[in-house]
Design a protein around this motif. Structure first.
Motif, PDB file in Angstrom:
ATOM      1  N   THR A  13      62.779 -34.453 -31.550  1.00 58.55           N
ATOM      2  CA  THR A  13      61.472 -33.959 -31.967  1.00 58.55           C
ATOM      3  C   THR A  13      60.385 -34.585 -31.107  1.00 58.55           C
ATOM      4  O   THR A  13      60.623 -35.573 -30.406  1.00 58.55           O
ATOM      5  CB  THR A  13      61.195 -34.287 -33.451  1.00 58.55           C
ATOM      6  OG1 THR A  13      61.167 -35.705 -33.615  1.00 58.55           O
ATOM      7  CG2 THR A  13      62.237 -33.672 -34.356  1.00 58.55           C
ATOM      8  N   GLN A  62      63.988 -28.334 -40.048  1.00 61.26           N
ATOM      9  CA  GLN A  62      62.827 -28.016 -39.231  1.00 61.26           C
ATOM     10  C   GLN A  62      61.550 -28.046 -40.082  1.00 61.26           C
ATOM     11  O   GLN A  62      60.525 -28.593 -39.655  1.00 61.26           O
ATOM     12  CB  GLN A  62      62.996 -26.652 -38.565  1.00 61.26           C
ATOM     13  CG  GLN A  62      61.915 -26.330 -37.564  1.00 61.26           C
ATOM     14  CD  GLN A  62      62.221 -25.087 -36.751  1.00 61.26           C
ATOM     15  OE1 GLN A  62      63.034 -24.255 -37.143  1.00 61.26           O
ATOM     16  NE2 GLN A  62      61.579 -24.957 -35.609  1.00 61.26           N
ATOM     17  N   TYR A  65      60.657 -31.687 -40.747  1.00 58.22           N
ATOM     18  CA  TYR A  65      60.020 -32.306 -39.579  1.00 58.22           C
ATOM     19  C   TYR A  65      58.570 -31.839 -39.434  1.00 58.22           C
ATOM     20  O   TYR A  65      57.689 -32.635 -39.118  1.00 58.22           O
ATOM     21  CB  TYR A  65      60.803 -31.989 -38.297  1.00 58.22           C
ATOM     22  CG  TYR A  65      62.015 -32.860 -38.105  1.00 58.22           C
ATOM     23  CD1 TYR A  65      61.895 -34.242 -37.955  1.00 58.22           C
ATOM     24  CD2 TYR A  65      63.291 -32.312 -38.066  1.00 58.22           C
ATOM     25  CE1 TYR A  65      63.007 -35.046 -37.774  1.00 58.22           C
ATOM     26  CE2 TYR A  65      64.405 -33.104 -37.888  1.00 58.22           C
ATOM     27  CZ  TYR A  65      64.259 -34.467 -37.742  1.00 58.22           C
ATOM     28  OH  TYR A  65      65.358 -35.265 -37.570  1.00 58.22           O
ATOM     29  N   GLN A  66      58.323 -30.559 -39.660  1.00 56.48           N
ATOM     30  CA  GLN A  66      56.956 -30.043 -39.561  1.00 56.48           C
ATOM     31  C   GLN A  66      56.047 -30.689 -40.602  1.00 56.48           C
ATOM     32  O   GLN A  66      54.866 -30.891 -40.342  1.00 56.48           O
ATOM     33  CB  GLN A  66      56.948 -28.520 -39.719  1.00 56.48           C
ATOM     34  CG  GLN A  66      57.489 -27.804 -38.500  1.00 56.48           C
ATOM     35  CD  GLN A  66      57.626 -26.301 -38.710  1.00 56.48           C
ATOM     36  OE1 GLN A  66      57.570 -25.803 -39.831  1.00 56.48           O
ATOM     37  NE2 GLN A  66      57.822 -25.587 -37.612  1.00 56.48           N
ATOM     38  N   TRP A  69      54.504 -33.583 -39.064  1.00 56.49           N
ATOM     39  CA  TRP A  69      53.831 -33.246 -37.814  1.00 56.49           C
ATOM     40  C   TRP A  69      54.711 -33.440 -36.583  1.00 56.49           C
ATOM     41  O   TRP A  69      54.220 -33.675 -35.487  1.00 56.49           O
ATOM     42  CB  TRP A  69      52.514 -34.008 -37.677  1.00 56.49           C
ATOM     43  CG  TRP A  69      51.600 -33.748 -38.832  1.00 56.49           C
ATOM     44  CD1 TRP A  69      50.867 -32.622 -39.031  1.00 56.49           C
ATOM     45  CD2 TRP A  69      51.374 -34.592 -39.943  1.00 56.49           C
ATOM     46  NE1 TRP A  69      50.179 -32.725 -40.222  1.00 56.49           N
ATOM     47  CE2 TRP A  69      50.471 -33.938 -40.800  1.00 56.49           C
ATOM     48  CE3 TRP A  69      51.836 -35.849 -40.317  1.00 56.49           C
ATOM     49  CZ2 TRP A  69      50.031 -34.483 -41.990  1.00 56.49           C
ATOM     50  CZ3 TRP A  69      51.393 -36.393 -41.502  1.00 56.49           C
ATOM     51  CH2 TRP A  69      50.510 -35.717 -42.313  1.00 56.49           C
ATOM     52  N   THR A  71      57.446 -31.694 -33.984  1.00 59.25           N
ATOM     53  CA  THR A  71      57.883 -30.393 -33.492  1.00 59.25           C
ATOM     54  C   THR A  71      59.336 -30.531 -33.052  1.00 59.25           C
ATOM     55  O   THR A  71      59.658 -31.381 -32.225  1.00 59.25           O
ATOM     56  CB  THR A  71      57.023 -29.952 -32.293  1.00 59.25           C
ATOM     57  OG1 THR A  71      55.654 -29.960 -32.695  1.00 59.25           O
ATOM     58  CG2 THR A  71      57.418 -28.562 -31.823  1.00 59.25           C
TER      59      THR A  71
END
Length: 182
Positions: A13, A62, A65-66, A69, A71
């Motif tokens: 990430t 995902q 993780y978003q 913050w 990516t």
């Protein structure tokens, strides 16, 4: 627990210009996927066996993780790990390397379905016997070089030192100080 298949999932990430890596143990049993891992974040470690597809599991990661913050840049998924505690099989850490930035959601889903099929095909085939079970008692380690001094051989196979140098020169393609390698 032979009914639970295990495989590595690695994430890369990006956050504030820095890259971070995280690995979890993916699990598959009863047609469902989940994961086990270690993280300070609750939603980045344990995932119960409730995801119908591998794509659903990775979409959940995902989204997590978003939420922090980050990516998601890459996902690496390995093959199932052997259940044999004496196996010397190498763990295949990167059977599929998925560049999340370059793949659309549909392309990512197709790649994950292909990977899932590959893993299922591996289950049906019995793993080859480990070299420790195949080799004879009088042979050396399967990892040791055959020319190793620890390797036992018959006296009839031994060469004189002059013969050895001549054979080595032919094998490596040594011609007047130059080595030819193919």
């Amino acid at each position: 627990m032979p009914s639970v298949e295990r495989f590595p999932i690695s994430f890369k990430t990006q956050f504030s210009g820095s890259h971070f890596r995280h690995i979890v143990l993916g699990i598959h049993s009863g047609g469902r996927f989940g994961a086990l891992g270690i993280s300070r974040r609750q939603d980045l470690m344990f995932k119960p066996l409730e995801y119908r597809t591998l794509a659903d599991l990775l979409q959940d990661f995902q989204a997590a993780y978003q939420g922090y913050w980050h990516t998601l840049r890459k996902v690496k998924i390995g093959q199932y790990v052997s259940h044999d505690p004496h196996s010397v099989e190498q763990i295949e850490w990167k059977h599929s390397v998925l560049d999340v930035d370059k793949l659309s959601k549909e392309e990512l889903r197709k790649e994950l379905e292909r990977h899932t099929r590959d893993m299922r095909l591996k289950i049906g085939k019995p793993a080859s016997l480990s070299p420790t079970k195949d080799r004879r008692k009088d042979m050396g380690s399967p990892l040791r070089n055959p020319g190793s001094p620890m390797r036992r051989s018959n006296r009839s196979e031994r060469r004189l030192s002059g013969e050895k140098k001549a054979v080595e020169a032919k094998a490596t393609g040594d011609m007047n100080g130059y080595q030819i390698r193919v």
